[in-house]
Design a protein around this motif. Structure first.
Motif, PDB file in Angstrom:
ATOM      1  N   MET A  14       0.838  -1.195   0.000  1.00  0.00           N
ATOM      2  CA  MET A  14       0.000   0.000   0.000  1.00  0.00           C
ATOM      3  C   MET A  14       0.874   1.247   0.000  1.00  0.00           C
ATOM      4  O   MET A  14       1.839   1.340   0.762  1.00  0.00           O
ATOM      5  CB  MET A  14      -0.907   0.020   1.231  1.00  0.00           C
ATOM      6  CG  MET A  14      -1.808   1.247   1.316  1.00  0.00           C
ATOM      7  SD  MET A  14      -2.795   1.301   2.841  1.00  0.00           S
ATOM      8  CE  MET A  14      -1.541   1.731   4.040  1.00  0.00           C
ATOM      9  N   ALA A  15       0.557   2.190  -0.877  1.00  0.00           N
ATOM     10  CA  ALA A  15       1.294   3.446  -0.924  1.00  0.00           C
ATOM     11  C   ALA A  15       1.041   4.234   0.356  1.00  0.00           C
ATOM     12  O   ALA A  15      -0.103   4.363   0.809  1.00  0.00           O
ATOM     13  CB  ALA A  15       0.870   4.253  -2.137  1.00  0.00           C
ATOM     14  N   LEU A  16       2.095   4.746   0.949  1.00  0.00           N
ATOM     15  CA  LEU A  16       1.985   5.528   2.176  1.00  0.00           C
ATOM     16  C   LEU A  16       1.676   6.999   1.893  1.00  0.00           C
ATOM     17  O   LEU A  16       1.246   7.730   2.784  1.00  0.00           O
ATOM     18  CB  LEU A  16       3.275   5.419   2.979  1.00  0.00           C
ATOM     19  CG  LEU A  16       3.659   4.000   3.407  1.00  0.00           C
ATOM     20  CD1 LEU A  16       5.001   4.005   4.111  1.00  0.00           C
ATOM     21  CD2 LEU A  16       2.583   3.395   4.300  1.00  0.00           C
ATOM     22  N   VAL A  17       1.918   7.404   0.660  1.00  0.00           N
ATOM     23  CA  VAL A  17       1.582   8.751   0.204  1.00  0.00           C
ATOM     24  C   VAL A  17       0.889   8.633  -1.139  1.00  0.00           C
ATOM     25  O   VAL A  17       1.406   7.993  -2.056  1.00  0.00           O
ATOM     26  CB  VAL A  17       2.843   9.639   0.075  1.00  0.00           C
ATOM     27  CG1 VAL A  17       2.501  10.967  -0.604  1.00  0.00           C
ATOM     28  CG2 VAL A  17       3.463   9.891   1.440  1.00  0.00           C
ATOM     29  N   LEU A  64      -1.376  11.918   2.996  1.00  0.00           N
ATOM     30  CA  LEU A  64      -0.655  11.015   3.891  1.00  0.00           C
ATOM     31  C   LEU A  64      -1.561   9.828   4.165  1.00  0.00           C
ATOM     32  O   LEU A  64      -2.688   9.993   4.638  1.00  0.00           O
ATOM     33  CB  LEU A  64      -0.306  11.738   5.190  1.00  0.00           C
ATOM     34  CG  LEU A  64       0.401  13.088   5.028  1.00  0.00           C
ATOM     35  CD1 LEU A  64       0.580  13.756   6.388  1.00  0.00           C
ATOM     36  CD2 LEU A  64       1.732  12.928   4.325  1.00  0.00           C
ATOM     37  N   ASN A  65      -1.082   8.622   3.882  1.00  0.00           N
ATOM     38  CA  ASN A  65      -1.981   7.470   3.807  1.00  0.00           C
ATOM     39  C   ASN A  65      -1.604   6.350   4.770  1.00  0.00           C
ATOM     40  O   ASN A  65      -1.360   5.215   4.384  1.00  0.00           O
ATOM     41  CB  ASN A  65      -2.005   6.944   2.358  1.00  0.00           C
ATOM     42  CG  ASN A  65      -3.112   5.931   2.130  1.00  0.00           C
ATOM     43  OD1 ASN A  65      -4.203   6.055   2.683  1.00  0.00           O
ATOM     44  ND2 ASN A  65      -2.837   4.927   1.310  1.00  0.00           N
ATOM     45  N   HIS A 123       9.718   6.630   8.401  1.00  0.00           N
ATOM     46  CA  HIS A 123      10.815   6.855   7.452  1.00  0.00           C
ATOM     47  C   HIS A 123      10.336   6.624   6.022  1.00  0.00           C
ATOM     48  O   HIS A 123      10.616   7.430   5.116  1.00  0.00           O
ATOM     49  CB  HIS A 123      11.988   5.932   7.779  1.00  0.00           C
ATOM     50  CG  HIS A 123      13.133   6.042   6.817  1.00  0.00           C
ATOM     51  ND1 HIS A 123      13.175   5.337   5.631  1.00  0.00           N
ATOM     52  CD2 HIS A 123      14.265   6.804   6.845  1.00  0.00           C
ATOM     53  CE1 HIS A 123      14.281   5.638   4.970  1.00  0.00           C
ATOM     54  NE2 HIS A 123      14.958   6.521   5.685  1.00  0.00           N
ATOM     55  N   ASP A 124       9.633   5.519   5.794  1.00  0.00           N
ATOM     56  CA  ASP A 124       9.190   5.197   4.439  1.00  0.00           C
ATOM     57  C   ASP A 124       8.169   6.216   3.934  1.00  0.00           C
ATOM     58  O   ASP A 124       8.187   6.586   2.753  1.00  0.00           O
ATOM     59  CB  ASP A 124       8.589   3.790   4.398  1.00  0.00           C
ATOM     60  CG  ASP A 124       9.638   2.708   4.585  1.00  0.00           C
ATOM     61  OD1 ASP A 124      10.845   3.007   4.416  1.00  0.00           O
ATOM     62  OD2 ASP A 124       9.257   1.568   4.914  1.00  0.00           O
ATOM     63  N   LEU A 125       7.278   6.679   4.815  1.00  0.00           N
ATOM     64  CA  LEU A 125       6.311   7.686   4.398  1.00  0.00           C
ATOM     65  C   LEU A 125       7.025   8.982   4.020  1.00  0.00           C
ATOM     66  O   LEU A 125       6.684   9.623   3.016  1.00  0.00           O
ATOM     67  CB  LEU A 125       5.286   7.947   5.498  1.00  0.00           C
ATOM     68  CG  LEU A 125       4.128   8.893   5.135  1.00  0.00           C
ATOM     69  CD1 LEU A 125       2.851   8.507   5.875  1.00  0.00           C
ATOM     70  CD2 LEU A 125       4.469  10.357   5.431  1.00  0.00           C
ATOM     71  N   ARG A 126       8.015   9.369   4.812  1.00  0.00           N
ATOM     72  CA  ARG A 126       8.728  10.602   4.503  1.00  0.00           C
ATOM     73  C   ARG A 126       9.477  10.508   3.181  1.00  0.00           C
ATOM     74  O   ARG A 126       9.572  11.484   2.431  1.00  0.00           O
ATOM     75  CB  ARG A 126       9.684  10.952   5.655  1.00  0.00           C
ATOM     76  CG  ARG A 126       8.947  11.498   6.867  1.00  0.00           C
ATOM     77  CD  ARG A 126       9.879  11.828   8.020  1.00  0.00           C
ATOM     78  NE  ARG A 126      10.247  10.651   8.783  1.00  0.00           N
ATOM     79  CZ  ARG A 126      11.495  10.227   8.960  1.00  0.00           C
ATOM     80  NH1 ARG A 126      12.501  10.892   8.448  1.00  0.00           N
ATOM     81  NH2 ARG A 126      11.725   9.142   9.684  1.00  0.00           N
ATOM     82  N   THR A 127       9.982   9.330   2.880  1.00  0.00           N
ATOM     83  CA  THR A 127      10.649   9.124   1.589  1.00  0.00           C
ATOM     84  C   THR A 127       9.647   9.282   0.443  1.00  0.00           C
ATOM     85  O   THR A 127       9.928   9.952  -0.565  1.00  0.00           O
ATOM     86  CB  THR A 127      11.294   7.739   1.526  1.00  0.00           C
ATOM     87  OG1 THR A 127      12.295   7.637   2.541  1.00  0.00           O
ATOM     88  CG2 THR A 127      11.931   7.482   0.171  1.00  0.00           C
TER      89      THR A 127
END
Length: 258
Positions: free
Chosen positions: A1-4, A17-18, A28-32
């Motif tokens: 699932m995409a975090l953004v 923001l997901n 960390h992964d969402l911020r990337t």
């Protein structure tokens, strides 16, 4: 699932923001992924405005993922690299950024809200600076921005206590421009963005840069910057172009009345 999630339509980019089950916490992964979305927008000349929001109605974002910080250390709290700092990623965009604050914006989430050029909020929105409660000094700008937006005494009260600031008070204090019912928030954000992209895009970028560059200076220095920018820009403006723009404004006013 995409975090953004990144959606583009009619010159408007919407970043969502997901991680709704985790209060859209900034892992960390969402911020990337957030940085990648900002880079995508920056490299797309058809994009003219940005809306940032969170999935669901509970949270804009609860800030950095504290469970992750407990394992990886506090480097993320002070990292200034836009690839890892979503505030710096947003601030690098030359086009208007609208924060559609749909729920709580806590600590790092509060900082991300402050990184938006304009904030509108749903009645579900609440803000809190809990840095003092977790013993971490903010590193993304909150300690300096908040007092400039709402006044020193109010900022001190929020930051020294970690208390929540409700949506209505946030609007009264000028932290957000408008309040809407949750179902109205995104349509209103899009309408605001549409209004902005009706302006010449090069002008809007230059005007945004002038406002923010001046905000970082003393009043005297900012006035000198305005004079310098005005002289450089306006020497290329003709009477004919001003008249053309005036007629567009008149026609737009007629359309809005109808």
């Amino acid at each position: 699932m995409a975090l953004v999630l990144l959606e583009k339509s009619d010159g408007i980019a919407t970043i969502t923001l997901n991680r709704p089950d985790a209060m859209n916490a900034l892992s960390h992964d969402l911020r990337t992924e957030f940085f990648d979305a900002c880079q995508d927008i920056s490299n797309d000349p058809t994009m003219r405005a940005v809306i940032v929001t969170g999935a669901g109605e509970r949270a804009f974002t609860a800030g950095l993922d504290l469970k992750e910080l407990g394992k990886q250390g506090l480097g993320a709290a002070t990292d200034q690299n836009p690839a890892r700092n979503p505030c710096r990623a947003l601030e690098s965009l030359s086009i208007p950024v609208i924060g559609a604050i749909n729920g709580v914006a806590i600590t790092g989430g509060f900082e991300l809200a402050l990184a938006c050029d304009i904030r509108i909020a749903s009645t579900n929105a609440r803000f809190a600076d809990t840095h003092a409660r977790v013993g971490v000094i903010p590193g993304w700008g909150l300690s300096q921005k908040l007092s400039r937006f709402i006044g020193l005494s109010r900022a001190c009260e929020l930051s020294f206590t970690g208390q929540f600031l409700g949506a209505e008070t946030a609007c009264d204090w000028g932290l957000v421009n408008h309040l809407y019912e949750p179902r109205e928030l995104m349509p209103k954000a899009r309408a605001l963005a549409m209004d902005m992209i009706s302006v010449d895009p090069d002008f809007l970028k230059a005007y945004k840069q002038l406002i923010f560059d001046g905000y970082d200076r003393s009043f005297k220095e900012a006035m000198a910057l305005e004079k310098q920018t005005t002289d450089a820009w306006n020497e290329n403006v003709t009477a004919e172009s001003v008249e053309q723009q005036r007629l567009k404004v008149v026609e737009r006013g007629r359309t809005l009345k109808n």
